[in-house]
Every structure is written in C-alpha cells, then in structure tokens.
Write a protein that holds these residues in place. Sequence first.
Motif: not given
Length: 625
Positions: A180-181, A266-288
């Motif tokens: 995930x990293x 551009x900013x909306x696309x960037x924020x959506x991609x950053x949100x996906x990365x953060x959600x995936x990483x936190x879910x896999x390594x912190x929450x689950x």
Amino acid sequence: MKTFDSSALVALLLWLAFGSLLALPARGGQESWPQFRGPNGLAVSDAEVLPTTLDPASDALLWKTPIRGTGISSPAVHDGRVYVTSAYEGVERSRIQFASNAIIAGLALIALLAIVRRRRGADPEGTPSERSGFQRLVGGLDTLAVTLATLAFLAGCLAVAFQPDRFYAAGIPGDAWLVTGAVASIGVVAAVGQFHTRSVARLLGALAIGASGWFILDNLPLNKHHAVYSSTYRAALVAPSILGAVWYLAAFALAGGRPTGSFLARALAALALLGMAGTLFVRSNVLSPNAGLARSITCIDLATGEERWEVPLFVAPEERLHRQNSFATPTPCVAGDRVLAWFGPGYACLDLDGKVLWEGRDDTYIEYSHYGAVSSPIAFEDTFIVLLATEEQTQSEYNRKPRLMAFDQESGDVVWSVEPPKAHDCYMTPLLMPRGDDVQLVAVNFASMAGYDPRSGKELWEIDLATHQHVPSLCYQDDLVLVAGGAHEKWITAGVRVGASGDVLEPEVLWKSRRAVPSSASPVLYDGLFFTCDLNGIMVCFDPMTGKTHWRERINGTVTSSLVGGGGNVYVCTEEGEVIVVKASPEFEVVERSDLGEKIASTPAIVDGRILVRGERHLFYFEGS
C-alpha cells in the motif's frame, strides 16, 4: 401327496435374509473422530469399506454445507455433531472496509471526471510559438508519464482495496505497508502530475512526494522474522517517490510554457487521487489491523449437514502467517461434553450446545508470531494438552519460550506447564503413545525428538534427529516411532525405536531416508506400510521396520493435507482440489481420482464408514456404495 411345511419355509427365508446381510459390505469404523487425525492421532479408520469416489456430482455425496470464513482446521466429530473453526472479518473491520472502499470508488470517479473535463476543455501546455521543439518533447513525455502514473495508481488502488489478499500476505504488517505504501506513493506522484509542468504546485508537490516517501520508509514495520527488510525491498518502496520528484523538478526547469486552463479541474483531480492514496494506506495499515478478525467455531449436524450453531469467540488482529497457513488451523478437540477451540491469539472451551465455559487470550502472540498456530490440542484423561510453538529468534531476542502445557477440562486451570529447551521451531501436534501399561507424549523438537510424561510434562527421553521446523505428526507401531518432516534442507524420514518400557529408555534410530520428505502433510502407517507424500505430490511407500522403499511415484498436485487410511486405501488431498485414493499395497495402484471443485488443505475425517472433507468454502460428506 406331501403337505407343505410352513415352519420350514419361514426358517429358509430367515436363513436367506441373514446370509444376504452377511454378504453386504460392512461400513463399520469409528463413530467418533474427536481430534486431529482421529481418536488415537494415527489417522486410520478400522472401516472395511470406505467411499472411493469423492465427487460432489456423484451419488456418494450425502450433503455439502458452506462454511463461513476461512480456515484449514480439520473437522472433529463426536456424538453426531461436526465441529470446525474458521476466521472471518469482524463487524468493525467489515464496516471499515465497506466505508473505505466506497470512498475510494467515489474518489476514483471524481478523479476520472475531473481529468476528462480538463482534457476536453482546451488546456494546452503553452502555445507552440512559446516553446522550442525540445521543450515540446519534454512536455509530451511529461504528459505520457503522468497518464501512465495515473492509470497505474487507479488500477493498483482499486485492486488492492477490493482484493487485498492477492497482493500482500494477511497478518504481515510489513508486507501491507510495502504494497500500500508503494501504491500510495504512485498516487501522490499522479496527483502532483495533474498540475501544469511549470506550476508552483509542481515544486510544492515534489517536496510532498519526497516527504511522503520518507515517512513510509522511516515507519516501515519489521518483516515476519522481526528483521529489517532488505535494501532491495526498501529501495523498491521509495522508487516511485524518488523518480516522480526528480522528473517533476527536471520538467519544471526544461519544459517551458506557462500555466493555462482550468486550475479547478486540476486541483479536483489531484485532491481525489490524494484522497484515494490516503484512504487506502490508512485503512490497510491503521484501521483494519486493529479491528481484526473474528475467530469462531461452528457445529454442524452430521446426519443432515445443517448448521446447529455458530459462535464467534473473540476478535483479534491478524497475526503473521506462513503462506500455507491460515487463521484457523488447529483442529478442535472434543472430550466428553467439552470442545476446545484453539487459535494462536486465544482459545475457548465450550459445551456441546455452544456455551462458552472458559476461555483465555495470549496478547503477546500477535506481536511475535512468525508462521501462525499449527499444533492442535489433544485430550488426555481429564486434561487438554497443547504445544505452543515459538521460533528460535523469538526465544533468544524476546525471551518468549515454547511451552508444553495441560489445561483442566473442567475449569481451564493450568495443570502443568513446561518449557522444553529444544521445543522451539516445532509446529507438530504431539502424539500420545502407549508404553507398556502407561502412556507417553512424544513430540519432535529442534533437531531432536523427546518423550514426556503427559501427567506432569517431565521429559523422559530425548534423541537427536536431523529435522528443523517440523510440522507433520508422528505414527507408531509397538515401540517404533515413525517420523517424516522438516524444512530448509534439514528434513528426514526415519524409524526410531524408543526402547523398552520401564525406567531405562534407550532410543535408537533404526533407519532413515531423505526421499520425498513432506513439509506439512503428516504420514500414515496403515496395513503394515508407511506412506509419506511431499509438497510436490511425490508419494513413497516404506516398510516401517526396515525403511525399504516399496515404491516412489508422482501422483501430481500440491499436498499439504495429511494422509488418512481406511478401507484398504490411503487418501491424499491436493490444493488443486483432487482427492486421490491409492491402494495400501506394496504395489503402486491409484484406485480413484475425484475433483472436489475447490482447494483442499484440511485433513479428512472418517466416521462410521463415511468421509468428511473440508474444502476452501464447503464441508463435504461422502458415503460408499
């Protein structure tokens, strides 16, 4: 004319009926299979006839019942009931995954819409007259690199989010962190790339890329051996961040042109991609991981296949596992009106109706597990005996020593507990072996085998044996113990005479072999022959007294399930889903091959002339003709 004698006719009919009953094949066999490998731990049934066709599409199938969750524990059978353990996502974990997957899917859609909107609204990277040919080439390469990074991230993020088991080993935090990293790093690179090549956001983004890569690398957990990951793995983890930051800095300096087009898209696309990365990483390594898996036991009616009850016993984080292991591997043990369900991080004793009578937790197990729990509990007199395995590194560095211990069946109190000095790196289920008028507990340790007093845990004898990380169980015949197993080129198949009964015991290796030694499949001694099967499906038939090889044949398939014998045959199950029935004979003969239709890593149970086989998703019950 003679009169008809009715009494003679009745006698004749009774005689014919009785004779026809005698001619029918007797099912017979044990009516109970209360623990791993049966009543005496030898995986042998005394049934004269057993089913040989184990095909779900055949008439031999009595019932097929789905099992919730995953696990490779064998079915334990007692008093018309079947007990199996499994592990599945706890309620909290399921909610976390559902919510995070919904967020990731939504953000992916937003990112795609924003990117499409930007592409459709003319958004040139500066007019051709403002840029040289070289600058246009750099701009084109930048566009290609960003597009590839974005597509790779979207595909990787969705795949890891919805199919995590295919990409990293469950229960190994370091592996989840690595996968995930790396995916999250690509996501950060893709997000920064949404901005214009000459935008200040690119410069700030390059710093963010470097910071995120450093954070992931600096916080990378240890691997399953409690060691630091190799330089190769660590370099692969930060490679997307380094390459992305270097490219964006170079493109900023070389591409030329000026920022144009819709900054909002551009900013909306960037924020959506950053949100996906953060959600995936936190879910896999912190929450689950903290939410954990529910460990449960299920009771199934043997006659009908209907579920009587299912009890989730506790929720615990995922421990580190060997790739062939599961979160529910030890087989339940039934003794009288008690059922002991054993897992690595905890255990529970229930009555036959599913009421928890006593239970316990091992909170340090999760942290120090390398390969997961394998050894199953066994019943002796009024106790349950359990082997708690650890690795040599854990013993030396963390002072967590292996234990052999007995619990009182009634109260759950520890009757005795010992720490054999050589019991580390041993995962097999101990064997109770009659010795004269008494019983000994025999187990393989690190490069040795030993006998213990099952009432106190006192070591009675020990003999050196060239085996390491031993998993398969043992067999015995009179005073001969048959052993086959090991790993990392330290494996052996051998016959060991444990000596005469009494105070003086002089164990002695009578014969040994290194041919097709199993890594996990327990051998079976049946009809005077000793059968082994290695991981690659090479099966060997030995003379148990001399070690002479009668035959060595490849039956094909990956074999981790232990062998069982009965009805004149030996049953071998493969991870490809085949059940192969081999004649128990000095001459090799395959009696039948059946396809169960799903992976088999669990050892079958034989009850009343019928066979229970646990597949990856279902429990099957077959009868013979």
